[in-house]
Write a protein that holds these residues in place. Sequence first.
Motif, short mmCIF file in Angstrom:
data_model
loop_
_atom_site.label_atom_id
_atom_site.label_comp_id
_atom_site.label_asym_id
_atom_site.label_seq_id
_atom_site.Cartn_x
_atom_site.Cartn_y
_atom_site.Cartn_z
N ARG A 28 0.75 -1.24 0.10
CA ARG A 28 0.10 0.00 -0.06
C ARG A 28 0.83 1.37 0.01
NH1 ARG A 28 -3.36 -0.60 4.98
NH2 ARG A 28 -4.48 -1.89 3.76
N PHE A 29 1.78 1.25 0.69
CA PHE A 29 2.84 2.43 1.07
C PHE A 29 3.60 2.63 -0.45
CE2 PHE A 29 2.52 1.99 5.54
CZ PHE A 29 1.66 3.21 5.83
N LEU A 30 3.93 1.43 -1.21
CA LEU A 30 4.60 1.52 -2.31
C LEU A 30 3.68 2.29 -3.46
CD1 LEU A 30 6.64 -1.92 -2.52
CD2 LEU A 30 7.56 0.65 -2.15
N ASP B 156 4.18 5.66 -5.35
CA ASP B 156 4.47 5.80 -6.75
C ASP B 156 3.45 6.89 -7.25
OD1 ASP B 156 6.25 3.72 -6.91
OD2 ASP B 156 4.98 2.28 -7.30
N ASN B 157 2.44 6.87 -7.00
CA ASN B 157 1.15 7.90 -7.08
C ASN B 157 1.70 9.21 -6.80
OD1 ASN B 157 -0.30 5.86 -8.48
ND2 ASN B 157 -1.61 5.68 -6.31
N ALA B 158 2.20 9.58 -5.74
CA ALA B 158 2.61 10.67 -5.39
C ALA B 158 3.81 11.13 -6.18
CB ALA B 158 3.23 10.63 -3.77
N ARG C 161 4.59 15.15 -6.08
CA ARG C 161 4.57 15.37 -4.78
C ARG C 161 5.72 14.70 -4.13
NH1 ARG C 161 -0.99 14.31 -5.66
NH2 ARG C 161 -0.63 12.36 -4.56
N TYR C 162 6.76 15.14 -4.20
CA TYR C 162 8.13 14.43 -3.81
C TYR C 162 8.06 14.27 -2.26
CZ TYR C 162 9.30 15.72 -8.61
OH TYR C 162 9.11 15.81 -9.92
N ASP C 163 7.73 14.89 -1.39
CA ASP C 163 8.00 14.97 -0.20
C ASP C 163 6.94 13.70 0.31
OD1 ASP C 163 9.54 16.78 -0.02
OD2 ASP C 163 8.05 18.44 0.75
N GLU C 164 5.84 13.84 -0.08
CA GLU C 164 4.81 12.54 0.23
C GLU C 164 5.25 11.50 -0.23
OE1 GLU C 164 0.13 11.31 -0.82
OE2 GLU C 164 0.97 13.38 -1.03
N MET D 109 13.53 1.12 -2.54
CA MET D 109 14.76 1.80 -2.40
C MET D 109 15.17 2.38 -3.73
SD MET D 109 17.57 -0.83 -0.71
CE MET D 109 17.06 -2.14 -1.45
N GLU D 110 14.54 1.86 -4.78
CA GLU D 110 14.55 2.39 -6.06
C GLU D 110 13.88 3.67 -6.14
OE1 GLU D 110 13.40 -0.30 -8.97
OE2 GLU D 110 15.56 -1.39 -8.87
N GLY D 111 12.43 3.52 -5.64
CA GLY D 111 11.63 4.69 -5.56
C GLY D 111 12.05 5.89 -4.89
N THR D 112 13.03 5.74 -3.85
CA THR D 112 13.72 6.77 -2.73
C THR D 112 14.69 7.36 -3.78
OG1 THR D 112 13.27 5.62 -0.79
CG2 THR D 112 14.72 7.32 -0.80
N ALA D 113 15.51 6.42 -4.67
CA ALA D 113 16.60 7.10 -5.27
C ALA D 113 15.98 7.99 -6.66
CB ALA D 113 17.62 5.92 -5.99
N ASN D 114 14.73 7.30 -7.05
CA ASN D 114 14.37 8.24 -8.26
C ASN D 114 13.63 9.34 -7.85
OD1 ASN D 114 14.99 6.25 -10.08
ND2 ASN D 114 13.02 5.07 -9.66
N VAL D 115 13.17 9.64 -6.43
CA VAL D 115 12.76 10.99 -5.92
C VAL D 115 13.78 11.95 -5.73
CG1 VAL D 115 11.64 11.90 -3.91
CG2 VAL D 115 10.49 9.74 -4.69
#
Length: 640
Positions: free
Chosen positions: A72-74, A78-80, A85-88, A107-113
Amino acid sequence: MNKFMLIFALVALAAMAVSCSTSQSYLDGRSRVESGDVEGGLAQVEEELRKDPGNVEIRNYYERQKAVAVQRFLTTGDNARAAGRYDEAEAAYQIALRFDSGNTRAMEGTANVKKDRESAEKVLQAEAAMKSGDTDDALARAKEILKDNPAQKNARAIVRKVEEKKAHEVAMNPRLNDKLRKPITMEFRDAPVRTVFELISKHTGLNFVFDKDMPADARATVFVRDTSIEDVLRYVLVTNQLEKKVLNENTVLIYPNNPAKQQAYKELTVKSFYLANADVRQTANMVRQLVKTRDLFVDEKLNLLVMRDTPEAVRMAEKLIANQDLADAEVMLELEVLEVGYNKLQSLGVQWPGSLGVGLVGGAGVPGQLTGREASHLNSSLVRITVPDPLVQLNARAQDGRTNVLANPRIRVKNKEKAHVHIGDRVPVITTTAGATGFVSESVNYLDVGLKLDVEPQVFLDDDVGIKVGLEVSNVSSQTKTSAGTIAYQIGTRNASTTLRLKDGETQVLAGLINDEDRRNANRVPGLSNLPGLGRLFSSNDDTVNKTELVLLITPRVIRNVERPGVKLEEFNSGTEAEVGGAPLQLPAQSQLPAQGPAVSGNVPPQAAMPSQSYPTPRTEPEGFSGRPPAAGPAPKPGQ
């Protein structure tokens, strides 16, 4: 011994207290998870799991809910991130990593943000360059962004737009030099077309190449003032059934306008259209009917349309598809269905027997049969009196009931698509079939009983919503058992259907589906029930009142409406019947023309060349021609 037993009991009580405390904390954690506080609830359950690692129930619940929470958090991250909405997004990825520290996707999502934040300013600069028309600068900035962040969607979109624009410019046919579009004045009467082109070439430096099948006897009469060379050429060609092909900025090929020459000289373009919303088959039919294109390929799997036609027809197809390939409108329907019921039952009075039977029974025990001795010695033992049991019944019962059944579904529906809601039961209906051989088979079908709602919305451009509503409420009122043992059901139903047109957010109430029953039954002793005052002791009344009303509240909320394209796409020139997508047969206004060019005039008698002294001296300016023509008298008359 007693002391030992006391210590054992105290230890057991302490263990039980700890166990109860742990269980209560675990239950509290579950309640927090189910109420929406997933992070806090799982942390509490995890703490209990540390205290009791061998508890299988806690471990299974924690692992299952942890997997659901991570997913759910992933999804939230991805939607944010897609919405900017990078902080969210970063917060959601961090929570997912807290529960699953080795999750690759988090981990990939954090790096992409982090990359998106670094390239956000560069993307804005590239978009600004694109809007200002500096496509080269926009392309360079976008490619620089993609080197560090290949998944940046906005940068990829900029590269795609620039490449499409450049490919379109390369695919376009060469155009005449802008300097050759200056206005000129020409006067020719019944002159050979080749001679007209020759004089235009001498005065403008424009080169003409003629097809071998061009008719030698073609003649033209031209009287134009302050008209560009391109327009003069076009109308000379149209009036003589000729066509031109621009080879470069100052060379034109002239050929007859017939199917054979069109097939030989007219270049074709292949264009692929990836449709995002429109149905590819309907779009293909539209292109066939309006553009008259025969070379079409349809790929339903990719929703791809490929066409091969002239550049003018391809440009027209692009505009048509831009009008067709629009996202469907969507509406959220908020529905509330209430069934308000009221029932009242009253049974009051004394119920006396409705019948009294007297019979004779002989020694054989058969009612109504006596022997002669029994008949001659009739006594009370042979008489049988039959009355109901109980003999007298006192009824004193009153019942009041209210029902309020509420269904509150919310349905998101696409434009002109049907949505169905069923809340109720499926009653089995057994069908027995007997064959010719005596074999009996049974089949089970199911009948939907309860609340059934069918809606079909239509979203209009002004955000009004038309809705076709079909409502049915049914219930099993009684059962009937057939002679073969099969049960048949009697279904009571109430239904309504209508079509509404509501504004966005307007609530409409559909009511009035009322079922009102008022039944009154009385059991009375004849004669005695009519006695004043005492008659109530010899009668029993059953009164039943049932009343139900069905109410439907419907509220449409437009989530997305159709975005109409620009006016230039809704109405544009489509050429002629012979040339689909061609330029319109019209001249620009004189105020839009550049500076005046030279004048070319003369009268050419049939089968004769035009006298050279009838024309001004050709200008040999290196970049075309310009300026006003020299003063001259009227054009010579024919024969002079």
